[in-house]
Design a protein around this motif. Sequence first.
Motif, PDB file in Angstrom:
ATOM      1  N   LEU A 102       0.826  -1.206   0.000  1.00  0.00           N
ATOM      2  CA  LEU A 102       0.000   0.000   0.000  1.00  0.00           C
ATOM      3  C   LEU A 102       0.860   1.255   0.000  1.00  0.00           C
ATOM      4  CD1 LEU A 102      -2.810  -1.048   2.487  1.00  0.00           C
ATOM      5  CD2 LEU A 102      -3.168  -0.116   0.210  1.00  0.00           C
ATOM      6  N   THR A 103       1.923   1.247   0.819  1.00  0.00           N
ATOM      7  CA  THR A 103       2.768   2.440   0.909  1.00  0.00           C
ATOM      8  C   THR A 103       3.497   2.665  -0.419  1.00  0.00           C
ATOM      9  OG1 THR A 103       3.093   1.839   3.217  1.00  0.00           O
ATOM     10  CG2 THR A 103       4.503   3.569   2.356  1.00  0.00           C
ATOM     11  N   ALA A 104       4.061   1.588  -0.984  1.00  0.00           N
ATOM     12  CA  ALA A 104       4.821   1.729  -2.230  1.00  0.00           C
ATOM     13  C   ALA A 104       3.899   2.140  -3.382  1.00  0.00           C
ATOM     14  CB  ALA A 104       5.519   0.417  -2.552  1.00  0.00           C
ATOM     15  N   LEU A 105       2.753   1.449  -3.500  1.00  0.00           N
ATOM     16  CA  LEU A 105       1.839   1.747  -4.599  1.00  0.00           C
ATOM     17  C   LEU A 105       1.211   3.129  -4.426  1.00  0.00           C
ATOM     18  CD1 LEU A 105       0.447   0.841  -7.168  1.00  0.00           C
ATOM     19  CD2 LEU A 105      -1.231  -0.383  -5.805  1.00  0.00           C
ATOM     20  N   GLY A 106       0.831   3.449  -3.190  1.00  0.00           N
ATOM     21  CA  GLY A 106       0.250   4.767  -2.909  1.00  0.00           C
ATOM     22  C   GLY A 106       1.227   5.872  -3.278  1.00  0.00           C
ATOM     23  N   PHE A 107       2.503   5.666  -2.934  1.00  0.00           N
ATOM     24  CA  PHE A 107       3.524   6.670  -3.266  1.00  0.00           C
ATOM     25  C   PHE A 107       3.666   6.808  -4.780  1.00  0.00           C
ATOM     26  CE2 PHE A 107       7.909   7.585  -4.528  1.00  0.00           C
ATOM     27  CZ  PHE A 107       8.055   8.842  -3.970  1.00  0.00           C
ATOM     28  N   GLN A 117      -4.470   8.828  -0.979  1.00  0.00           N
ATOM     29  CA  GLN A 117      -4.815  10.200  -0.586  1.00  0.00           C
ATOM     30  C   GLN A 117      -3.819  10.755   0.425  1.00  0.00           C
ATOM     31  OE1 GLN A 117      -6.790  12.233  -1.935  1.00  0.00           O
ATOM     32  NE2 GLN A 117      -7.883  10.819  -3.257  1.00  0.00           N
ATOM     33  N   GLY A 118      -3.408   9.905   1.384  1.00  0.00           N
ATOM     34  CA  GLY A 118      -2.452  10.352   2.403  1.00  0.00           C
ATOM     35  C   GLY A 118      -1.147  10.790   1.751  1.00  0.00           C
ATOM     36  N   GLU A 119      -0.685  10.001   0.784  1.00  0.00           N
ATOM     37  CA  GLU A 119       0.591  10.335   0.159  1.00  0.00           C
ATOM     38  C   GLU A 119       0.446  11.510  -0.806  1.00  0.00           C
ATOM     39  OE1 GLU A 119       2.803   6.943  -1.017  1.00  0.00           O
ATOM     40  OE2 GLU A 119       2.189   5.850   0.768  1.00  0.00           O
ATOM     41  N   ALA A 155       4.034   6.939   8.544  1.00  0.00           N
ATOM     42  CA  ALA A 155       2.705   7.001   9.174  1.00  0.00           C
ATOM     43  C   ALA A 155       1.703   6.171   8.373  1.00  0.00           C
ATOM     44  CB  ALA A 155       2.246   8.448   9.262  1.00  0.00           C
ATOM     45  N   ILE A 156       1.785   6.284   7.053  1.00  0.00           N
ATOM     46  CA  ILE A 156       0.839   5.536   6.207  1.00  0.00           C
ATOM     47  C   ILE A 156       1.098   4.039   6.321  1.00  0.00           C
ATOM     48  CG2 ILE A 156       0.269   5.067   3.771  1.00  0.00           C
ATOM     49  CD1 ILE A 156       0.611   8.185   3.443  1.00  0.00           C
TER      50      ILE A 156
END
Lengths: 339, 533
Positions: free
Chosen positions: B342-347, B415-417, B457-458
């Motif tokens: 999630l963090t990698a893809l979101g970024f 959205q967070g990133e 945080a994400i």
Amino acid sequence: MNARARTWTLAAALSLSCLAGCGGEDKPVVVVYTALDEMFSRPILAKFEEQTGLEVLPVYDTEASKTTGLVMRIINEANRPRADVFWNNELAQTIVLKHKGLLEAYASPAAEAIPERYKDPEHFWTGFAARARVIIYNTDLVQEPPASIMAYLDPKWKGRAAIAKPLFGTTATHAAALFTLWGEEKAQKFFQGLLANDVAVLAGNATVRDMVASGAYAWGLTDTDDANGAIEDGLPAKWRFPDQEDGGLGTLVIPNTVAVVKNAPHPEAARKLIDYLLSPEVERVLAEVRGMQIPLNPAVEAPQNVPKLSEIRTMNVDFSAVAANMEATATFIRKEFLR
Amino acid sequence: MASRCMCRRVFVGSTLLVFAVVCVAPLIALAWRAVRDSEGFSLDAYGEVLSEPRQWMLLANSLLISLGTAFASLFLGGGAALALQYCPRFLREVLAVLLCLPLLMPPYVFAVAWIDAMTRLGLLTPQFIAETVISHSFGIPSVIAIAALSYYPIVLLFTGVALRRFDRRMLESARLIADPLQAFFAVRLPLCAPWVFTGAGFVFLLALTGFSVPALFQVNVYPVEIFTELSAFQEVGRAVAHMLPLLLTGGIVVWAWGAWARPRQQWLLPPDMPVGRMPPGWRRAGLATAYCVVIIALALAAPLTVLVVRTGNVTQLRAAWENAQTEIRTSLAISGLAATLLTALGFAMAYVAHGSNRASRFFQLSVVPFLITGPLLGTGLIALWNHAGPPLIVFETLLVLVLACAAKYLYFAYQGEKIALEELHPRPLEAARVHDVSWVRRGTGVVAPLTAPALAAIWGLAFIFSLRELEASAMVAPPGITPLSIRIHSLMHYGPSAAVSALSLMMVGLLLAAGCGTVVVYVACRRFFHAYH
């Protein structure tokens, strides 16, 4: 390819092989989807593993999805089934799977002693270790417990009785059985009468037991396993079978059912597991635990507190017709009860 | 130059491909399954389902619960964030941590424990619970109360950010010509509102798609109806039809947030600017502390006490720990992998969307898997991955559970990133561009390190939500692979027994450890990268 790219490729290949290894099958396995509570089914499956050396991969049902979560999984996985055996804690949804063509016939030699009415004539499923529908009542509030489910319509009990939502589990099967036995008109009037008499519709049979035992309601309809739980916990509650008088309706006895899933990946192992589950040993174990399942095999010695099947007036209903009625019943119930 | 263009294309292409696999493909598979299995389920049939009179009841209940929960969370979370500003300094951080902890408790466990707690304390009698809370009349208020007590920390966190960034000099200027109340409504509220309503919007979406608490209190909302269609009727087509109002409602909220709140969030100062401090005042401090303590008692102390009392003793806890080792390891592996994905893809999505409106609009689709509810997402994943051959590497391993969590929570990670990226000071990126650093290297070498605290945080939040995930996982968990959340629910039949309570305490412990770990990494990232740049 530079050094960094090589490192990443190697890492990716290693991760994939590790993950693929998670699903690897080093020894013979059998996959069982079981709706019977994990606390009762897990020790039985462990014993089977010990006796046969087969590894059992279980998928248990969750309280959030009730029995029907596993049924939906089997339907969704129909193009390439993962389950070998479906061990249901009731019967109607198993028959639904049979009608959808998702089960395979298997006449287990271990099922010979089980009464014919608890076996599919075409051997698609076999019943064992049953629960019965019972009236649970609070001993502090009720001196003379109701003897029939018709007491739900008695103004004397207005607002004082409870039932589980008849859309799921054994209550749904019970509702479909009444529709089958009485016909649509009488059954619809009965269920409309429940609402008119302010019968509380609760989340499940366990909630009915808890609410009756706590004194919130005087009595309600639940299953033998839930009712026995209240007795074992020392709560002020007792239970009785409804409609036991001569010529009476009788109570619905709902067996566990086992079936081989069509195109099961491990059919041989599936048959072995079914033979084991239908053995007298398993029925005896299920009778002894808190769930207090009633053995269907007359040869099984059950503890004193477990009622004998021969002593219960059971509801004389064709289970295939009940399963066929499930959808129409659920449509009516949803319209009336989920407003 | 050509190789740089190629690198960029590969980066964008890979991002789109992974996004399509994680998020879009299950939706297409679900649509295909709905059409294939619902013979003749035409648009007219959809119209028929949606024009049933029941729809109004479902819509009214769903909206009442979502709006009610959002407003109650606003009152609890927003109020608590404001109250924290007035609390004595030595208590502030402890109270803030305690106020955030209810977020770590799965709502269903929370609901059961809370009702039990109220009964044990004699605040509610079984009769009252049966006749009002569980039966009919107070179902909706009960769901709102439980959901708000569970979700208010989200509003608290967003309001906390807004208040931390609020420049008190503006308030002081306003106080020169207006009384405190006028200054609050004319200056502080409008400036903080976009952040506060972002939190409330998230709560709205969580309450809109929540299944377990409305089901427990017998309230019919869309997620319960979808579950009923699937489980009592095995009707995927009708379930998909019932999903449409959820999509529409959720889509309106997301659109309103993007159009109104999102642009206004930048009115406040970027992080780390001096904001001034609240003036001390013992009376206000006492009232504020009391407000926070009451919320902590209701949302944390009561349910935790019940879990501890139900667990009974340390032996029970140890037994549960020993019996659930495999499930705990499985859950940690799934949550760790899902949070990393999630963090990698979101970024990657946020970075691609930063320079492309079209991509940004396309990535808005990530909200759909969250809105369609867990059982339908699970159905889509089965239809997509349950095929002989290579797909089985996913379907027969815990990867399918990782994908379920990733699809469900991708929107929040993205959205967070995106917010973190938009708040970056433009100078470092401009400097990198002037030095002819490639687009991909700017992302990995400049943007990623500068947004590292947000990424940490994400990752932590994604880990926490993946650890709690139940509904989609219950549909797709491969045989023999059982996460802890499913184990707890499979033992739930007889209510909050000792074993369930012990496992729930363990779940809270794991979530707490994950939360603490996230805070430590977040703080470390902030310090390290702040100093570095």
